[in-house]
Design a protein around this motif. Structure first.
Motif, PDB file in Angstrom:
ATOM      1  N   ALA A  81      60.691  -8.869 -46.562  1.00 51.65           N
ATOM      2  CA  ALA A  81      60.635 -10.159 -46.901  1.00 51.65           C
ATOM      3  C   ALA A  81      61.696 -10.359 -47.843  1.00 51.65           C
ATOM      4  N   VAL A  82      62.219  -9.233 -48.517  1.00 53.97           N
ATOM      5  CA  VAL A  82      63.275  -9.120 -49.603  1.00 53.97           C
ATOM      6  C   VAL A  82      64.441  -8.553 -49.362  1.00 53.97           C
ATOM      7  N   THR A  83      65.515  -9.083 -49.378  1.00 56.83           N
ATOM      8  CA  THR A  83      66.812  -8.322 -49.056  1.00 56.83           C
ATOM      9  C   THR A  83      67.317  -7.361 -50.062  1.00 56.83           C
ATOM     10  N   LEU A  84      67.445  -6.165 -49.679  1.00 53.72           N
ATOM     11  CA  LEU A  84      67.781  -5.022 -50.625  1.00 53.72           C
ATOM     12  C   LEU A  84      69.164  -4.807 -50.617  1.00 53.72           C
ATOM     13  N   TRP A  85      69.590  -4.523 -51.786  1.00 49.69           N
ATOM     14  CA  TRP A  85      71.020  -4.013 -52.063  1.00 49.69           C
ATOM     15  C   TRP A  85      71.130  -2.733 -52.084  1.00 49.69           C
ATOM     16  N   ASP A  86      72.067  -2.106 -51.762  1.00 47.77           N
ATOM     17  CA  ASP A  86      72.368  -0.619 -52.409  1.00 47.77           C
ATOM     18  C   ASP A  86      72.534  -0.215 -53.657  1.00 47.77           C
ATOM     19  N   GLY A  87      72.276   0.778 -53.994  1.00 49.37           N
ATOM     20  CA  GLY A  87      72.271   1.230 -55.571  1.00 49.37           C
ATOM     21  C   GLY A  87      70.888   0.550 -56.441  1.00 49.37           C
ATOM     22  N   ILE A  88      70.075   0.501 -55.820  1.00 46.53           N
ATOM     23  CA  ILE A  88      68.888  -0.108 -56.751  1.00 46.53           C
ATOM     24  C   ILE A  88      68.493   0.675 -57.793  1.00 46.53           C
ATOM     25  N   GLY A  89      68.334   2.069 -57.346  1.00 48.25           N
ATOM     26  CA  GLY A  89      67.953   3.105 -58.441  1.00 48.25           C
ATOM     27  C   GLY A  89      66.464   3.050 -58.588  1.00 48.25           C
ATOM     28  N   ALA A  90      65.974   3.877 -59.702  1.00 46.86           N
ATOM     29  CA  ALA A  90      64.723   3.863 -60.087  1.00 46.86           C
ATOM     30  C   ALA A  90      64.207   3.374 -60.999  1.00 46.86           C
ATOM     31  N   THR A  91      64.912   2.580 -61.898  1.00 47.42           N
ATOM     32  CA  THR A  91      64.429   1.977 -63.054  1.00 47.42           C
ATOM     33  C   THR A  91      65.267   0.526 -63.211  1.00 47.42           C
ATOM     34  N   VAL A  92      64.563  -0.283 -63.795  1.00 46.25           N
ATOM     35  CA  VAL A  92      65.263  -1.675 -64.366  1.00 46.25           C
ATOM     36  C   VAL A  92      64.692  -1.959 -65.649  1.00 46.25           C
ATOM     37  N   ASN A  93      65.770  -2.334 -66.693  1.00 43.36           N
ATOM     38  CA  ASN A  93      65.360  -2.776 -67.975  1.00 43.36           C
ATOM     39  C   ASN A  93      66.389  -3.698 -68.559  1.00 43.36           C
ATOM     40  N   PRO A  94      65.842  -4.592 -69.521  1.00 43.90           N
ATOM     41  CA  PRO A  94      66.878  -5.681 -69.797  1.00 43.90           C
ATOM     42  C   PRO A  94      68.103  -4.902 -70.521  1.00 43.90           C
ATOM     43  N   THR A  95      68.107  -3.730 -71.007  1.00 43.06           N
ATOM     44  CA  THR A  95      69.431  -3.382 -71.834  1.00 43.06           C
ATOM     45  C   THR A  95      70.413  -3.301 -70.873  1.00 43.06           C
ATOM     46  N   GLN A  96      70.007  -2.803 -69.462  1.00 39.54           N
ATOM     47  CA  GLN A  96      71.178  -2.966 -68.470  1.00 39.54           C
ATOM     48  C   GLN A  96      71.942  -4.057 -68.161  1.00 39.54           C
ATOM     49  N   TYR A  97      71.368  -5.133 -68.647  1.00 42.34           N
ATOM     50  CA  TYR A  97      72.224  -6.320 -68.498  1.00 42.34           C
ATOM     51  C   TYR A  97      72.175  -7.067 -69.879  1.00 42.34           C
ATOM     52  N   LEU A 153      68.920  -9.348 -63.901  1.00 47.10           N
ATOM     53  CA  LEU A 153      67.747  -8.686 -64.212  1.00 47.10           C
ATOM     54  C   LEU A 153      66.332  -8.906 -63.376  1.00 47.10           C
ATOM     55  N   LEU A 154      66.281 -10.188 -63.286  1.00 48.05           N
ATOM     56  CA  LEU A 154      64.968 -10.708 -62.485  1.00 48.05           C
ATOM     57  C   LEU A 154      65.082  -9.983 -60.877  1.00 48.05           C
ATOM     58  N   SER A 155      66.589 -10.367 -60.314  1.00 52.63           N
ATOM     59  CA  SER A 155      66.592  -9.866 -59.010  1.00 52.63           C
ATOM     60  C   SER A 155      66.460  -8.750 -58.792  1.00 52.63           C
ATOM     61  N   HIS A 156      67.019  -7.753 -59.676  1.00 54.86           N
ATOM     62  CA  HIS A 156      67.023  -6.356 -59.550  1.00 54.86           C
ATOM     63  C   HIS A 156      65.544  -6.029 -59.401  1.00 54.86           C
ATOM     64  N   LEU A 187      78.677 -23.973 -72.122  1.00 53.75           N
ATOM     65  CA  LEU A 187      77.947 -23.039 -71.922  1.00 53.75           C
ATOM     66  C   LEU A 187      77.946 -21.882 -72.959  1.00 53.75           C
ATOM     67  N   THR A 188      76.652 -21.631 -73.401  1.00 53.71           N
ATOM     68  CA  THR A 188      76.532 -20.377 -74.337  1.00 53.71           C
ATOM     69  C   THR A 188      77.119 -19.046 -73.917  1.00 53.71           C
ATOM     70  N   ALA A 189      77.353 -18.406 -74.653  1.00 58.50           N
ATOM     71  CA  ALA A 189      78.016 -17.051 -74.433  1.00 58.50           C
ATOM     72  C   ALA A 189      76.726 -15.817 -74.576  1.00 58.50           C
ATOM     73  N   VAL A 190      75.561 -16.357 -74.796  1.00 52.91           N
ATOM     74  CA  VAL A 190      74.323 -15.575 -75.058  1.00 52.91           C
ATOM     75  C   VAL A 190      73.488 -15.780 -73.993  1.00 52.91           C
ATOM     76  N   SER A 191      72.936 -14.546 -73.235  1.00 50.32           N
ATOM     77  CA  SER A 191      72.088 -14.877 -72.116  1.00 50.32           C
ATOM     78  C   SER A 191      70.646 -14.629 -72.788  1.00 50.32           C
ATOM     79  N   SER A 192      69.593 -15.201 -72.008  1.00 47.69           N
ATOM     80  CA  SER A 192      68.261 -14.934 -72.361  1.00 47.69           C
ATOM     81  C   SER A 192      67.771 -13.634 -72.595  1.00 47.69           C
ATOM     82  N   VAL A 193      68.650 -12.679 -71.914  1.00 45.89           N
ATOM     83  CA  VAL A 193      68.402 -11.211 -72.022  1.00 45.89           C
ATOM     84  C   VAL A 193      68.362 -10.720 -73.334  1.00 45.89           C
TER      85      VAL A 193
END
Length: 573
Positions: free
Chosen positions: A293-309, A262-265, A50-56
């Motif tokens: 229809a979508v199971t929500l987790w706690d701590g979703i927050g207000a924004t999502v972006n690739p740098t978080q992952y 990233l996608l699921s968040h 496996l690679t150590a680099v994500s598509s992110v």
């Protein structure tokens, strides 16, 4: 003369070929061979290749998210006559990348080359080409499901049938080469019986056979059935019971947990703010019950972006499935044998967790070792490899960089409990009235006040101990409703089923899951699919009965496929 003769000969052969094709397509097929839907054995050490680099990382560097899509899969993705790409998946991806602040690049793929283009890195993800079946898990990984499609069964409007079982011995049509074949095979396997099937080359021909009385039912994806019958809606109907429910998710490369996160968040964020619901209603206006229809987790927050992952793609130093198969021991944190708790609901939750892990061990042929620890200690032990699994965890995005989560096995959340003969249906009927709160239900007053404020309702509050909640409603008559987490209310409802009831609305939804090692894909799938078999065979309903009402078992997702994974029987037989 020779030219005329040759022309006539060619014409005769063409007619004969068409006739033969027609004859073949009408040939009844008593059953389909059940496909071998078995993922490959879990790798002994997947990290070596496996690679150590994500598509992110590439998405961040290039500023663009490359997605492979089909150009002929309406209503999910299609290339229109006007030269535009449109569809549910297309619009969802646009919403996601708008949230990220990234560009979006669509690349045409086919069902034949999509996997190759993904694994070669030509695209970061694939939409619309794959529906999540278990037999794809040795080649792909999937984001969180963003919608559940249906392989449905259409019958004539005047047909007497109301259930799949009634049709199991009657002639059923399908289009050859589609997912309906697999759906029918799995149905046949569940019945352990042959089905009377007829295949057709096109859906139009199959629909004509249905309306003409040649077959009693027609199986296809529900959206396709609605489209082909759009001008004949009064002549047909679709059974409520699905032949198979199909999870739709984005396909990514295996073990790329950063992109999956990233996608699921992002999917959850769009579900939480209502954008996904709006999209559902635009493309599937005839469908119902999309709100949850979508199971929500706690701590979703207000924004999502690739740098978080961003950052290095981490892999486990120890993979749980091969270790489990070698040692025969499942090490469990997060519960104690006694399950001691001052709350009846919490004691029952501890008992459920203990019963579930022992059932996991039984089905996997492993002994269960309970490692005593607090909830916080158990999470730390899981991250360090000291335990294999932690029970009773709430999925939380704030923990998602250190551990993984299984599919949910228990739903709970805020509800209103009222007298059975009460006319109260919600906060609108509690204006000027008294709401009971249970001591120890942290934050319940603030949550209830927020709901009252949302409709400008003035309410009063009264606090009670858990054991006295029903008495204040039924005997003392000093509250009009109790607002609390369902885990605190269900014991009262089960003790007084004719005197108390819950109102219909869930004011919040939360889930209990198993905490799992970070990026151990095969173990996560093993746990998920075993939970799904608990759901399918009634084990989950039986074990969780003290914590749910008899008619409120959540409609959790089941990924289609065989009840085996990594060489392990998920049924325990």
């Amino acid at each position: 003369m020779t030219r005329s003769f040759n022309f006539l000969l060619i014409l005769v052969l063409a007619i004969a070929s068409i006739s033969l094709t027609e004859a073949q397509q009408q040939t009844p097929i008593p059953t389909l061979a059940v496909p071998t839907l078995l993922p490959a054995q879990a790798d002994e050490d997947p990290s070596g290749s496996l690679t150590a680099v994500s598509s992110v990382a590439e998405i961040i560097e290039s500023g663009a998210f490359r997605v492979g899509v089909l150009y002929n899969e309406p209503p999910y993705s299609e290339f229109t006559l006007q030269g535009d790409l449109r569809g549910f998946d297309i619009d969802l991806l646009r919403l996601i990348t708008e949230t990220w602040g990234s560009d979006l690049e669509f690349i045409q793929v086919t069902r034949e080359n999509a996997l190759d283009r993904l694994n070669r890195g030509h695209v970061h993800a694939v939409a619309s080409a794959f529906v999540h079946y278990r037999d794809l898990d040795d080649r792909l990984e999937f984001s969180q499901t963003y919608m559940l499609g249906r392989q449905a069964l259409m019958i004539r409007a005047d047909s007497p049938f109301e259930s799949l079982t009634e049709l199991s011995s009657h002639s059923i049509g399908y289009v050859i080469g589609t997912r309906s074949e697999k759906a029918l095979s799995l149905w046949s396997a569940r019945l352990d019986a042959s089905l009377n099937l007829k295949f057709y080359l096109t859906l139009d021909r199959a629909f004509a056979a249905l309306t003409g009385g040649e077959i009693e039912g027609l199986v296809a994806e529900e959206q396709d059935l609605l489209r082909v019958a759009s001008e004949y809606a009064d002549r047909v109907r679709i059974l409520d019971e699905a032949v198979l429910r199909e999870p739709r998710a984005f396909a990514i490369r295996r073990h790329d947990i950063s992109l999956r996160r990233l996608l699921s968040h992002s999917i959850q964020l769009l579900a939480d703010d209502g954008s996904l619901l709006k999209l559902y209603r635009e493309y599937f206006p005839e469908a119902k019950d999309w709100e949850d229809a979508v199971t929500l987790w706690d701590g979703i927050g207000a924004t999502v972006n690739p740098t978080q992952y961003a950052g290095e793609l981490m892999h486990p130093t120890r993979y749980a499935v091969p270790q489990l198969q070698r040692s025969g021991v499942l090490r469990v944190g997060g519960i104690s044998e006694g399950g001691g708790s001052s709350s009846a609901g919490q004691a029952q939750l501890a008992a459920l967790n203990l019963a579930l892990v022992h059932e996991l061990g039984r089905r996997w042929g492993a002994s269960v070792e309970i490692v005593s620890s607090s909830a916080d200690e158990a999470i730390t032990m899981l991250a360090s490899g000291a335990v294999d699994i932690v029970a009773g965890v709430k999925p939380d995005w704030r923990l998602s960089t250190s551990i993984d989560f299984s599919a949910p096995y228990l739903l709970h959340g805020d509800r209103l409990m009222v007298r059975a003969n009460s006319q109260i249906g919600g906060f609108n009927d509690l204006r000027g009235r008294i709401i009971g709160l249970i001591l120890g239900d942290e934050g319940a007053r603030e949550r209830a006040q927020a709901w009252a404020d949302s409709i400008n309702a003035s309410v009063r509050f009264f606090q009670t101990r858990e054991g006295g909640a029903a008495l204040h409603l039924l005997e003392y008559n000093n509250v009009n409703a109790i607002y609390a987490d369902s885990l605190l209310l269900v014991p009262h409802l089960q003790a007084s089923p004719n005197a108390l009831r819950l109102t219909d609305r869930w004011y919040s939804r939360s889930y209990f899951v198993f905490g799992l090692p970070y990026n151990d894909l095969d173990f996560r799938l093993l746990v998920d699919y075993t939970i799904q078999e608990f759901l399918r065979d009634g084990t989950l309903e039986r074990l969780s009965a003290p914590l749910i009402l008899s008619d409120e078992l959540p409609d959790f997702e089941i990924t289609p496929g065989a009840a085996r994974f990594a060489g392990i029987s998920l049924t325990g037989s």
